[in-house]
Design an enzyme around this catalytic site. Structure first.
Site: not given
Lengths: 308, 242, 308, 242
Positions: C45, C131, C166, C218
């Site tokens: 996390k 993020c 990332k 997804g």
């Protein structure tokens, strides 16, 4: 009686449902299936100065809840479109139509728009600065505020019809590009064009699509489209046409609440040829379910959550 | 073109990978052998184009090979389940130019459309010769079905495990008035090069819509750009740009 | 016997399957369901310098083939992560773990990375500059090559462990950002983080998510992820970790053929808690089906179509 | 938590919008009333969390309201169809602090979990009082089911068309040892404010996973951050930050 009418750049539409360019040809194929005059309008196949075959095949790849296409603006060129396609279109569609234009230089865009400006049935010029499937043009105009503004100005100089600039989602800051187009005189904006995507045929170890990458569309991209429509509609005063993954009357309502004045339906036409007719028919029922009297009243009509 | 819902009546294997599905529904839009249907499958965005093997007033027969997730999903379906189909897609074969002794050449999954074509030609009083090409004995199907129609059937297998060893072009007869071919592109190319008469060849391409809207399956021919789903899938030998 | 081993920044993984940060907690919840040592590793996390509750709820919206989250980096802060979470993690996972770090300033990133650098079990630092759910930080570092390079340099200065940056997909040119990170010393790159998306509750006429927008993930985003992994892997020499919409062994293979050395599985963990175990088990069978002997040999192993 | 496939045995309407579904499958992971299951539906990305109404060794009863596309899809399912469920999610109610005369308060779709709770409390020898709150007579369900368990049941309707007119808080009894409540948040707030004893309240929130992985449903309590799906959905009155 609910009211589905909306006004897009001064022209009233019976409803906000518009088949998107490249998924509806010049209308007459679909006119064999149903009376396409039920539509608000439609945006015809992207037209360029010269005839184009487009990209090599395969041009299509399937994706979860969507598809990739790399057609690459196949079209017979503006002269033949005016000579052969528009007369056929006129026989089956009796409302102002949206003319979708692409180009490889500012001169291209201006030339093609100037030609289509002379066509009585053309209600709007939709200037596509966001095609991901052609090199040396298309999307490159859509990823820089300067270039987007220049194309807009060049087109505005040759037409008195409303100019709607079609924007690419493949950018860091779509609002800056939207504002550049607005400042350059655009009468409206349409968004989003396809996301750049890729699939690999793992059995053959090569891209599914001959052109390696292509434009990703379908319901998968709906959340990105809603977000960008919202961001742009918040930032500009000109109307926004929402595009991206719309396939139901509820999607149309969601796009309009995000800020769209009208809504285009793209990839869904390819899997369900009757989808636009069905949306038009369902829209009044969906409005009743959601207690919407007048569709034009919901444009951008959402309340944000209070900050906690 | 018509959109309608069909009910599966039969879904049985012909070989390890090849299935025969018989569907009940409105076949009125189908006008010629060589056309195809486009099938919506739950959870798949694009429809699956499958050539029509045979049809009558009420039933539609499809023969399909399990090659991916979509066809695997079809294989798992059982009688009574329903499928949303677009029917009457594509141009289909032109029977009027067949002459008296047409030759039908089908390779692998190109065999099924030849069946409906053979049936129609026999009905029209033609003497139909058929060459069916497969890789190996285990993959052969429908030889008896063509014989039952009254066709003269030759089967070829690449490995010689059944019938004539070799490719369909190794079994071409001396005399025929016109040919019809469907199969993988290398086979079509070989047939194109080895035949002396006029003929019609049926093509495959990845499709978006299957009904001419998306320009996903365009090809260049000697008579201009054509959409395989609309002006095709059948092309005349003379117009193919090889 | 097929070989599923890959080497990521000098550390060998038994297989390339890595649950993505934010979908796997600190591992111990999933360890109640199966032995998580079957995984290549996992990314824990997202951890920040100070404890964070994150954003108000609702934080979740459903989408076609995907979901939006706006959790906003809820985590107990690096001190408590080291004091309480990592000891629990150590009991159930006996391989090097990937430590995911976020921040609101370059100093934040450096502080948190310096603390985690001291932890023996941490194999890699995954520096999240993408993020979309926090203001004044996160994604803003990921949308500028300069800022991305600065964060990378600052982190590299405080650790000897491999640093994986990332990246955000919400950019015009992901390659320029990837290259800036590589030049600043990044040992690897992971991509893509979520796309910025939005959904509207049309009955209540407000965004589904309290924070208006959120990160869209997804299977819907898989084609965008494959495209960006391909583009970046073509442009850099450091390894790329592919992320975005992966839910099957075949998806893992497709990502690796696009250029990924290892592959993270995100949103799929939330709808199928056993998905990573199942992918690890299926991978050798899928390799056999596609005639792959050694998984590391397929990285970037596709042939483009010839130009016609 | 367990993932397993259940078979629908019954799926029948209780009111216009409320359905009762009985499923056959492995219920071994369910340990307390007040827990929920998370249901995978074809074509939907997220599972649907539904509270457990009742269960035994083999069957699971869910009562759900049709509020969106997912629950509409569930309504259309028929006996024999299968569903993939995660079971045993959430903490459930703590029965050990019920005292002799617990009070159960359910509002609308908050009624179902009270049934399994009432059953367990009665089995433990408690005298159970139940208040069931609905908007109107047409929406009432399960009064007789609670009575059949041996509970003292009061029904309230907002419009007074049945039972006591008003809200559940208008029907609070004088004496009870502990309360359990489930229902919409305004009801929970009113119950929280109107009750004198200790109690437990069950909360709803949009969930990502339903099993503690995603932090999608976190809330702030007086005893720290909690995940409604994991440390909840049942919170003690004392810890709620209102």
């Amino acid at each position: 009686m609910v009211n589905t009418k909306v006004t897009l750049c001064g022209i009233q539409l019976d409803n906000p449902v518009i088949p998107a360019s490249g998924t509806f040809g010049y209308g007459y194929e679909f006119a064999e299936l149903y009376d396409i005059n039920c539509l608000g309008t439609f945006s015809f196949k992207g037209t360029t100065k010269d005839p184009r075959f487009g990209n090599p095949t395969p041009r299509i790849a399937e994706c979860p809840a969507g598809m990739i296409n790399a057609v690459g603006l196949q079209n017979p060129g503006v002269d033949q479109v005016i000579r052969e396609e528009l007369p056929k279109l006129k026989k089956v569609f009796h409302k102002p139509v949206m003319a979708n234009v692409s180009g490889f230089s500012i001169e291209d865009y201006a030339y093609t728009c100037a030609r289509l400006d002379q066509e009585e049935q053309v209600g709007w010029l939709e200037v596509n600065i966001s095609c991901p499937n052609v090199h040396g043009g298309g999307m490159s105009f859509g990823t820089s505020p300067q270039a987007a503004g220049e194309v807009t100005r060049a087109v505005k100089a040759v037409t008195t019809k409303p100019v709607i600039v079609k924007l690419s989602p493949n950018v860091t800051d779509i609002v800056s590009i939207a504002k550049a187009c607005e400042e350059a005189g655009a009468d409206g904006l349409s968004l989003i064009n396809t996301l750049l995507g890729m699939r690999i045929d793992i059995a053959r170890r090569r891209p599914v699509i001959a052109n390696t990458m292509g434009g990703f569309s379908g319901s998968a991209i709906f959340p990105v489209a809603v977000r960008m429509v919202y961001q742009v509609a918040q930032a500009v005063k000109i109307p926004v046409v929402g595009i991206g993954g719309v396939s139901t009357a509820e999607d149309v309502i969601e796009m309009m609440m995000a800020g769209a004045t009208a809504v285009q339906v793209g990839a869904a036409n390819l899997t369900d040829p009757f989808v636009c007719r069905d949306i038009v028919e369902e829209l009044p029922r969906a409005m009743a379910r959601y207690k919407i009297q007048d569709l034009s009243q919901i444009i951008g009509g959402i309340q944000l959550w209070e900050k906690t | 073109m018509k959109q309608s819902v069909f009910t599966i009546q039969e879904n049985t294997p012909l070989t390890r990978d090849v299935m025969k599905m018989v569907l009940l529904g409105d076949t009125s839009a189908i006008t010629a052998p060589g056309q195809f249907v486009n099938i919506r499958l739950a959870g798949r965005f694009l429809r699956r184009p499958i050539s029509v093997c045979d049809w009558d007033g009420k039933t539609l027969t499809l023969i399909y090979k399990v090659v991916g997730h979509g066809t695997a999903q079809m294989k798992a379906m059982v009688p009574g389940e329903k499928l949303d189909l677009l029917t009457g897609l594509g141009n289909g074969y032109d029977l009027s130019v067949a002459g008296d002794h047409p030759l039908l050449i089908g390779g692998g999954v190109g065999v099924p459309p030849m069946y409906g074509l053979a049936k129609a030609l026999i009905q029209a009083g033609k003497a139909v010769q058929v060459i069916l090409g497969f890789n190996t004995w285990e993959e052969c199907f429908y030889e008896e079905a063509f014989q039952a129609l009254g066709c003269a059937v030759t089967v070829t297998t690449v490995d010689g495990s059944y019938g004539t060893k070799g490719f369909v072009t190794d079994a071409l007869p001396e005399h025929y008035t016109h040919f019809y071919a469907c199969g993988p592109e290398p086979m079509l190319k070989a047939v194109h090069a080895s035949t002396a008469t006029s003929g019609q060849l049926s093509f495959e391409e990845r499709m978006g819509c299957g009904f001419g809207a998306c320009m996903g399956c365009s090809c260049k021919t000697l008579t201009g750009y054509k959409r395989i789903c609309k002006e095709g899938p059948v092309m005349r030998k003379e117009e193919i740009a090889w």
